[in-house]
Write a protein that holds these residues in place. Structure first.
Motif, PDB file in Angstrom:
ATOM      1  N   ILE A   5      47.240  41.163  41.230  1.00 19.66           N
ATOM      2  CA  ILE A   5      46.754  42.523  41.011  1.00 19.66           C
ATOM      3  C   ILE A   5      45.604  42.474  40.008  1.00 19.66           C
ATOM      4  O   ILE A   5      45.708  41.810  38.965  1.00 19.66           O
ATOM      5  CB  ILE A   5      47.875  43.427  40.473  1.00 19.66           C
ATOM      6  CG1 ILE A   5      49.137  43.309  41.332  1.00 19.66           C
ATOM      7  CG2 ILE A   5      47.414  44.881  40.402  1.00 19.66           C
ATOM      8  CD1 ILE A   5      50.359  43.968  40.708  1.00 19.66           C
ATOM      9  N   PHE A   6      44.557  43.205  40.301  1.00 22.08           N
ATOM     10  CA  PHE A   6      43.375  43.222  39.433  1.00 22.08           C
ATOM     11  C   PHE A   6      43.016  44.658  39.067  1.00 22.08           C
ATOM     12  O   PHE A   6      42.880  45.510  39.948  1.00 22.08           O
ATOM     13  CB  PHE A   6      42.166  42.608  40.152  1.00 22.08           C
ATOM     14  CG  PHE A   6      42.387  41.229  40.689  1.00 22.08           C
ATOM     15  CD1 PHE A   6      42.136  40.106  39.915  1.00 22.08           C
ATOM     16  CD2 PHE A   6      42.849  41.062  41.990  1.00 22.08           C
ATOM     17  CE1 PHE A   6      42.336  38.833  40.426  1.00 22.08           C
ATOM     18  CE2 PHE A   6      43.052  39.788  42.510  1.00 22.08           C
ATOM     19  CZ  PHE A   6      42.798  38.670  41.724  1.00 22.08           C
ATOM     20  N   ASP A   7      42.861  44.917  37.784  1.00 18.30           N
ATOM     21  CA  ASP A   7      42.154  46.121  37.366  1.00 18.30           C
ATOM     22  C   ASP A   7      40.689  45.925  37.763  1.00 18.30           C
ATOM     23  O   ASP A   7      40.234  44.798  37.984  1.00 18.30           O
ATOM     24  CB  ASP A   7      42.298  46.307  35.859  1.00 18.30           C
ATOM     25  CG  ASP A   7      41.537  47.507  35.336  1.00 18.30           C
ATOM     26  OD1 ASP A   7      41.657  48.585  35.943  1.00 18.30           O
ATOM     27  OD2 ASP A   7      40.802  47.355  34.342  1.00 18.30           O
ATOM     28  N   LEU A   8      39.950  47.013  37.865  1.00 19.02           N
ATOM     29  CA  LEU A   8      38.564  46.914  38.316  1.00 19.02           C
ATOM     30  C   LEU A   8      37.571  47.006  37.168  1.00 19.02           C
ATOM     31  O   LEU A   8      36.867  46.050  36.861  1.00 19.02           O
ATOM     32  CB  LEU A   8      38.274  48.003  39.353  1.00 19.02           C
ATOM     33  CG  LEU A   8      36.867  47.977  39.950  1.00 19.02           C
ATOM     34  CD1 LEU A   8      36.606  46.685  40.705  1.00 19.02           C
ATOM     35  CD2 LEU A   8      36.641  49.183  40.854  1.00 19.02           C
ATOM     36  N   ASP A   9      37.519  48.153  36.513  1.00 23.45           N
ATOM     37  CA  ASP A   9      36.474  48.409  35.528  1.00 23.45           C
ATOM     38  C   ASP A   9      36.668  47.564  34.274  1.00 23.45           C
ATOM     39  O   ASP A   9      37.755  47.518  33.695  1.00 23.45           O
ATOM     40  CB  ASP A   9      36.456  49.896  35.170  1.00 23.45           C
ATOM     41  CG  ASP A   9      36.126  50.759  36.378  1.00 23.45           C
ATOM     42  OD1 ASP A   9      35.135  50.443  37.058  1.00 23.45           O
ATOM     43  OD2 ASP A   9      36.874  51.707  36.659  1.00 23.45           O
ATOM     44  N   ASN A  10      35.609  46.881  33.881  1.00 25.80           N
ATOM     45  CA  ASN A  10      35.615  45.991  32.715  1.00 25.80           C
ATOM     46  C   ASN A  10      36.600  44.826  32.870  1.00 25.80           C
ATOM     47  O   ASN A  10      36.956  44.181  31.889  1.00 25.80           O
ATOM     48  CB  ASN A  10      35.900  46.770  31.428  1.00 25.80           C
ATOM     49  CG  ASN A  10      34.793  47.748  31.097  1.00 25.80           C
ATOM     50  OD1 ASN A  10      33.624  47.363  31.055  1.00 25.80           O
ATOM     51  ND2 ASN A  10      35.145  49.009  30.908  1.00 25.80           N
TER      52      ASN A  10
END
Length: 220
Positions: A5-10
């Motif tokens: 799972i990846f967060d997107l922003d920054n």
């Protein structure tokens, strides 16, 4: 096969697509520049401080979507991708995604930024699974409202739990990469939490708990 799972922003991006979409609207003269820029910055500062009222922000950020048809919006977004997003997609983030892809992991982006802004960005990374805040669509146009639970803080956990039930995936051996203390509720749920170029609060938490801290920024 684990879930990556990846967060997107920054995190995967070296900037914030939600904030930059607001900047794009200002620079293109599509909104009241001074007022919109001031409010956009206020909300971004509140997000970084962990004090953002997500519904107040969404009422602000989704309003321009409701004022234009889909074809017009999509045309602007193509310009936005080229001018403001493409430079934020750097090799280290692409390599991390590819490493998990080669391992046979299921790839998922989970982000508070709305689906209109983020779907083309997820596609640029070759990631099909996206959980984002969903703008409401009525009769083929954005209404300015939100459909369902915003994908923010504990809302990310709620949205992920629903997705896991629907897809029959689970969190055994899972990874989650994020830069923000706003994502602590989800970081605490996965097997392998990883702090990516973290804000100070997340960096402190990661150090205290022994979580890895990595950078996806190109060395200057």
């Amino acid at each position: 096969m684990a879930l990556a799972i990846f967060d997107l922003d920054n995190t995967l991006l070296t900037g914030d697509s939600d904030y930059l979409w607001g900047r794009f609207l200002v620079e293109q003269g599509l909104v009241d520049g001074d007022h919109y820029e001031r409010e956009n910055q206020r909300f971004y500062d509140a997000y970084k401080a962990g004090t953002l009222d997500i519904f107040e922000f969404l009422a602000f950020s989704l309003k321009p979507l409701a004022e234009h048809d889909m074809e017009t919006l999509n045309g602007w977004h193509r310009q936005f991708m080229e001018q403001m997003i493409a430079p934020l997609i750097q090799a280290p983030a692409q390599a991390l995604v590819e490493k998990h892809r080669q391992q046979g992991d299921t790839l998922l982006i989970i982000t508070a930024t709305n689906h209109f802004v983020t779907a083309p960005i997820a596609a640029a990374f070759g990631i099909d699974n996206l959980l984002a805040t969903d703008p409401e669509i009525v009769d083929g146009r954005y209404s300015g409202g939100v459909a369902g639970t915003p994908c923010f803080q504990h809302g990310k956990v709620e949205r992920l739990d629903s997705w896991l039930a629907e897809t029959r995936h689970n969190l055994e051996g899972s990874w989650f990469y994020s830069d923000s203390h706003n994502d602590l509720p989800l970081l605490e749920k996965v097997t392998h939490p990883v702090a990516v170029d973290p804000d100070q609060q997340l960096a402190d938490n990661a150090t205290e708990r022994g979580w890895p801290i990595i950078s996806l920024h190109l060395e200057q």
